[in-house]
Design a protein around this motif. Structure first.
Motif, short mmCIF file in Angstrom:
data_model
loop_
_atom_site.label_atom_id
_atom_site.label_comp_id
_atom_site.label_asym_id
_atom_site.label_seq_id
_atom_site.Cartn_x
_atom_site.Cartn_y
_atom_site.Cartn_z
N ALA A 107 19.05 -11.31 5.47
CA ALA A 107 18.18 -9.29 5.89
C ALA A 107 18.92 -8.18 5.34
CB ALA A 107 19.15 -9.19 7.31
N LEU A 108 20.03 -8.53 4.16
CA LEU A 108 19.70 -7.26 3.30
C LEU A 108 19.18 -7.74 2.51
CD1 LEU A 108 21.57 -5.21 2.15
CD2 LEU A 108 23.87 -6.83 1.52
N LEU A 109 19.14 -8.55 1.65
CA LEU A 109 18.63 -8.80 0.58
C LEU A 109 16.99 -9.28 0.90
CD1 LEU A 109 20.30 -12.63 -1.12
CD2 LEU A 109 19.72 -9.95 -1.76
N ASN A 110 16.48 -9.19 2.32
CA ASN A 110 14.90 -9.13 1.88
C ASN A 110 14.84 -7.32 2.15
OD1 ASN A 110 12.71 -10.26 3.01
ND2 ASN A 110 12.77 -9.09 4.83
N ASP A 111 15.59 -5.97 2.41
CA ASP A 111 15.33 -5.08 2.45
C ASP A 111 15.64 -5.07 1.01
OD1 ASP A 111 15.53 -4.54 5.07
OD2 ASP A 111 17.47 -4.58 5.70
N MET A 112 16.34 -5.53 0.49
CA MET A 112 16.02 -5.16 -1.25
C MET A 112 14.72 -5.49 -1.67
SD MET A 112 20.27 -6.35 -2.48
CE MET A 112 20.30 -6.04 -3.39
N TYR A 113 14.48 -7.11 -0.56
CA TYR A 113 13.39 -6.85 -1.98
C TYR A 113 11.87 -6.23 -1.71
CZ TYR A 113 9.07 -9.83 -2.06
OH TYR A 113 7.33 -9.70 -1.82
N LEU A 114 12.24 -5.76 -0.38
CA LEU A 114 11.34 -4.79 0.05
C LEU A 114 11.12 -3.57 -0.36
CD1 LEU A 114 10.82 -6.18 4.26
CD2 LEU A 114 9.45 -6.71 2.05
N ASP A 115 12.09 -3.17 -0.62
CA ASP A 115 12.44 -2.23 -1.48
C ASP A 115 11.54 -1.55 -2.63
OD1 ASP A 115 13.10 -0.35 0.97
OD2 ASP A 115 15.76 -0.46 0.26
N CYS A 116 12.00 -3.51 -3.32
CA CYS A 116 12.19 -3.21 -4.77
C CYS A 116 9.85 -3.65 -5.00
CB CYS A 116 12.43 -4.31 -5.17
SG CYS A 116 14.11 -3.98 -5.87
N LEU A 117 9.97 -3.94 -3.78
CA LEU A 117 8.50 -4.37 -4.49
C LEU A 117 7.48 -2.64 -3.43
CD1 LEU A 117 6.33 -6.90 -4.07
CD2 LEU A 117 6.71 -6.50 -1.46
N HIS A 118 7.69 -2.41 -2.37
CA HIS A 118 7.50 -1.09 -2.40
C HIS A 118 7.59 -0.27 -3.76
CE1 HIS A 118 6.40 -2.63 1.37
NE2 HIS A 118 7.70 -2.77 1.41
N THR A 119 8.45 0.16 -3.90
CA THR A 119 8.86 0.61 -4.92
C THR A 119 8.43 0.29 -6.47
OG1 THR A 119 10.82 1.68 -4.49
CG2 THR A 119 10.85 2.27 -6.76
N GLY A 120 8.17 -0.81 -7.10
CA GLY A 120 7.24 -1.09 -7.95
C GLY A 120 6.21 -0.69 -7.43
N ARG A 121 5.38 -1.52 -6.51
CA ARG A 121 4.09 -0.74 -6.26
C ARG A 121 3.63 0.36 -6.86
NH1 ARG A 121 2.23 -5.24 -1.46
NH2 ARG A 121 2.74 -6.99 -2.67
N TYR A 122 4.90 1.15 -6.03
CA TYR A 122 4.33 2.81 -6.16
C TYR A 122 3.66 3.04 -7.94
CZ TYR A 122 4.95 7.73 -5.63
OH TYR A 122 4.64 8.92 -5.85
N LEU A 123 5.05 3.24 -8.56
CA LEU A 123 4.54 3.39 -9.59
C LEU A 123 4.13 2.74 -10.22
CD1 LEU A 123 9.21 2.68 -10.44
CD2 LEU A 123 7.86 5.30 -10.40
N VAL A 124 4.22 1.51 -10.52
CA VAL A 124 2.80 1.15 -11.10
C VAL A 124 1.44 1.81 -10.71
CG1 VAL A 124 0.94 -0.39 -11.27
CG2 VAL A 124 3.36 -1.05 -11.95
N ARG A 125 1.36 2.48 -9.60
CA ARG A 125 0.15 2.86 -8.69
C ARG A 125 -0.08 5.03 -9.08
NH1 ARG A 125 0.49 2.99 -3.70
NH2 ARG A 125 0.93 4.66 -3.78
N ILE A 126 1.21 4.88 -10.06
CA ILE A 126 1.39 6.25 -9.88
C ILE A 126 1.31 6.36 -11.49
CG2 ILE A 126 3.17 8.27 -10.38
CD1 ILE A 126 2.00 8.21 -7.82
N GLY A 127 1.62 4.63 -12.65
CA GLY A 127 1.56 5.11 -14.22
C GLY A 127 0.02 5.33 -14.17
N ALA A 128 -1.01 4.23 -13.20
CA ALA A 128 -2.21 4.26 -13.40
C ALA A 128 -3.38 5.34 -13.11
CB ALA A 128 -2.43 3.00 -12.64
N GLU A 129 -2.22 5.96 -12.12
CA GLU A 129 -2.90 7.60 -12.11
C GLU A 129 -2.71 8.60 -13.41
OE1 GLU A 129 -1.79 9.18 -8.59
OE2 GLU A 129 -2.66 7.29 -7.33
#
Length: 67
Positions: free
Chosen positions: A44-66
């Protein structure tokens, strides 16, 4: 700051965590009750970390594209 590069690092880390989760889930299914409970807490802890990294990474990539 290069948001695409930063986002890619987060996405790579998310993938590494995801790869670690699969064997832990198999191990938890085969473990006894007490050991499985500890493994599921860890999962459960690792899954939370996975989701945090996934969402943050996608957000940063989207911001970078803009930019």
């Amino acid at each position: 700051m290069d948001y695409n590069e930063w986002g890619a690092e987060y996405l790579n880390e998310a993938e590494r965590i995801k790869e670690r989760l699969a064997p832990l889930r198999r191990q938890a299914r085969q473990a006894g009750n007490e050991e499985a409970a500890g493994l599921y807490r860890r999962i459960a802890l690792l899954n939370d970390m996975y989701l945090d990294c996934l969402h943050t990474g996608r957000y940063l990539v989207r911001i970078g594209a803009e930019r």
